[in-house]
Design a protein around this motif. Structure first.
Motif, PDB file in Angstrom:
ATOM      1  N   GLY A 167       0.809  -1.199   0.000  1.00 58.30           N
ATOM      2  CA  GLY A 167       0.000   0.000   0.000  1.00 58.30           C
ATOM      3  C   GLY A 167       0.850   1.259   0.000  1.00 58.30           C
ATOM      4  N   THR A 168       0.211   2.383   0.246  1.00 54.24           N
ATOM      5  CA  THR A 168       0.874   3.682   0.150  1.00 54.24           C
ATOM      6  C   THR A 168       2.087   3.781   1.065  1.00 54.24           C
ATOM      7  OG1 THR A 168      -1.237   4.726  -0.422  1.00 54.24           O
ATOM      8  CG2 THR A 168       0.533   6.160   0.361  1.00 54.24           C
ATOM      9  N   ASP A 169       1.922   3.439   2.341  1.00 51.02           N
ATOM     10  CA  ASP A 169       3.023   3.574   3.295  1.00 51.02           C
ATOM     11  C   ASP A 169       4.148   2.591   3.000  1.00 51.02           C
ATOM     12  OD1 ASP A 169       1.615   5.581   4.541  1.00 51.02           O
ATOM     13  OD2 ASP A 169       0.861   4.303   6.160  1.00 51.02           O
ATOM     14  N   GLY A 170       3.784   1.354   2.667  1.00 50.59           N
ATOM     15  CA  GLY A 170       4.807   0.354   2.402  1.00 50.59           C
ATOM     16  C   GLY A 170       5.630   0.676   1.179  1.00 50.59           C
ATOM     17  N   GLU A 196       0.170  -2.568  -9.917  1.00 43.66           N
ATOM     18  CA  GLU A 196       0.855  -1.717 -10.899  1.00 43.66           C
ATOM     19  C   GLU A 196       0.412  -0.260 -10.740  1.00 43.66           C
ATOM     20  OE1 GLU A 196       0.269  -3.189 -14.810  1.00 43.66           O
ATOM     21  OE2 GLU A 196       1.741  -4.795 -14.603  1.00 43.66           O
ATOM     22  N   LYS A 197      -0.878  -0.058 -10.569  1.00 46.25           N
ATOM     23  CA  LYS A 197      -1.393   1.298 -10.373  1.00 46.25           C
ATOM     24  C   LYS A 197      -0.840   1.902  -9.086  1.00 46.25           C
ATOM     25  CE  LYS A 197      -5.697   3.923  -9.935  1.00 46.25           C
ATOM     26  NZ  LYS A 197      -7.194   3.847  -9.931  1.00 46.25           N
ATOM     27  N   ALA A 198      -0.773   1.090  -8.022  1.00 43.91           N
ATOM     28  CA  ALA A 198      -0.246   1.580  -6.749  1.00 43.91           C
ATOM     29  C   ALA A 198       1.216   1.989  -6.878  1.00 43.91           C
ATOM     30  CB  ALA A 198      -0.409   0.508  -5.674  1.00 43.91           C
ATOM     31  N   LEU A 199       1.998   1.240  -7.657  1.00 48.70           N
ATOM     32  CA  LEU A 199       3.399   1.593  -7.870  1.00 48.70           C
ATOM     33  C   LEU A 199       3.526   2.951  -8.549  1.00 48.70           C
ATOM     34  CD1 LEU A 199       4.758  -1.873  -9.058  1.00 48.70           C
ATOM     35  CD2 LEU A 199       5.502  -0.649  -7.008  1.00 48.70           C
ATOM     36  N   ARG A 205       8.613   4.765 -11.520  1.00 48.21           N
ATOM     37  CA  ARG A 205       8.492   4.859 -12.968  1.00 48.21           C
ATOM     38  C   ARG A 205       8.956   3.552 -13.599  1.00 48.21           C
ATOM     39  NH1 ARG A 205      13.491   6.018 -15.395  1.00 48.21           N
ATOM     40  NH2 ARG A 205      15.128   6.784 -13.995  1.00 48.21           N
ATOM     41  N   ASP A 206       8.821   3.468 -14.904  1.00 41.81           N
ATOM     42  CA  ASP A 206       9.203   2.256 -15.642  1.00 41.81           C
ATOM     43  C   ASP A 206       8.521   1.017 -15.064  1.00 41.81           C
ATOM     44  OD1 ASP A 206      10.859   3.914 -17.104  1.00 41.81           O
ATOM     45  OD2 ASP A 206      12.669   3.381 -15.993  1.00 41.81           O
ATOM     46  N   HIS A 223       6.729  -8.109 -10.805  1.00 45.13           N
ATOM     47  CA  HIS A 223       6.434  -6.695 -11.001  1.00 45.13           C
ATOM     48  C   HIS A 223       7.724  -5.907 -10.801  1.00 45.13           C
ATOM     49  CE1 HIS A 223       2.057  -7.139 -11.128  1.00 45.13           C
ATOM     50  NE2 HIS A 223       2.138  -7.919 -10.060  1.00 45.13           N
ATOM     51  N   LEU A 224       8.047  -5.023 -11.747  1.00 51.78           N
ATOM     52  CA  LEU A 224       9.275  -4.239 -11.710  1.00 51.78           C
ATOM     53  C   LEU A 224       8.944  -2.760 -11.753  1.00 51.78           C
ATOM     54  CD1 LEU A 224      11.247  -6.417 -14.234  1.00 51.78           C
ATOM     55  CD2 LEU A 224      12.016  -5.997 -11.900  1.00 51.78           C
TER      56      LEU A 224
END
Length: 228
Positions: A167-170, A196-199, A205-206, A223-224
């Motif tokens: 999540g956001t904090d992690g 992916e959206k959270a990243l 980026r990328d 996921h990268l």
């Protein structure tokens, strides 16, 4: 829900060790010539096929251009990720965070030592007996790569406390622990568009996803993402 590995034709599992710890029960089982780790009744991983774990490490390394990059691996598991990293001379400092003391024991003196290929003795390697989520949230050194494989994916965590990592904090904590241009690689048993959206929302980026074909069901993925 991720599809469990195909067990058709294999022997019934034999429990070799069972431990109760602060995060619940962790079990080491043997099935024929392979070993399985079960946490709180949830299948985590086994020694039957290490392609996903190796791709996790290789994909992160391929994204880096710095000389002798450092990496934090979370967690130790059956040791495929650590063994693959230790066999690669391009990696510099290698840390692996594992919260389960039982799993560390199974690698130091138990049957999993053969799968981590005694990488714990490599002078580049430091084993951190710590909860990865708490470790990332604290202040400390940064890494060129974070290679994370502590759950069956962002959408199916082993314990509720792990959910915060995705999540956001992690993700903010993970960014702080990455050097500029550093790479976050997260293994998952199934793709996650939400992750992916959270990243991207967290400022990475990328962002992209690599697939690893499996015998049946949806592919495993890595996921990268890169710290801007």
């Amino acid at each position: 829900m991720p599809v469990l590995p195909d067990r058709d034709g294999l022997d019934a599992p034999v429990t070799l060790d069972r431990r109760e710890g602060p995060y619940g029960e962790v079990v080491l089982r043997q099935r024929g010539g392979h070993f399985e780790i079960i946490a709180n009744g949830c299948f985590l991983m086994d020694t039957a096929d290490g392609r996903s774990e190796r791709l996790l490490m290789q994909a992160a390394l391929d994204e880096l251009t710095v000389d002798r990059p450092s990496v934090l691996i979370g967690g130790l598991g059956v040791g495929f990720s650590l063994a693959y990293a230790a066999a690669e001379p391009r990696w510099g400092r290698i840390a692996v965070a594992e919260r389960e003391g039982a799993i560390i024991d199974w690698h130091r003196t138990g049957p999993l030592a053969a799968f981590s290929q005694h990488a714990l003795d490599d002078p580049r390697v430091a084993v951190l007996h710590t909860d990865l989520v708490a470790y990332l949230a604290g202040d400390g050194e940064t890494y060129d790569a974070l290679c994370l494989d502590i759950d069956n994916g962002p959408d199916w965590t082993v314990t509720d406390s792990n959910a915060g990592l995705y999540g956001t904090d992690g993700l903010a904590a993970a960014r702080r622990r990455l050097a500029p241009g550093g790479v976050l690689a997260v293994w998952s048993a199934q793709p996650s568009a939400a992750f992916e959206k959270a990243l991207r929302t967290a400022g990475f980026r990328d962002v992209h996803t690599l697939e690893i074909p499996v015998r049946r069901g949806v592919p495993d993925v890595v996921h990268l993402a890169r710290r801007a």
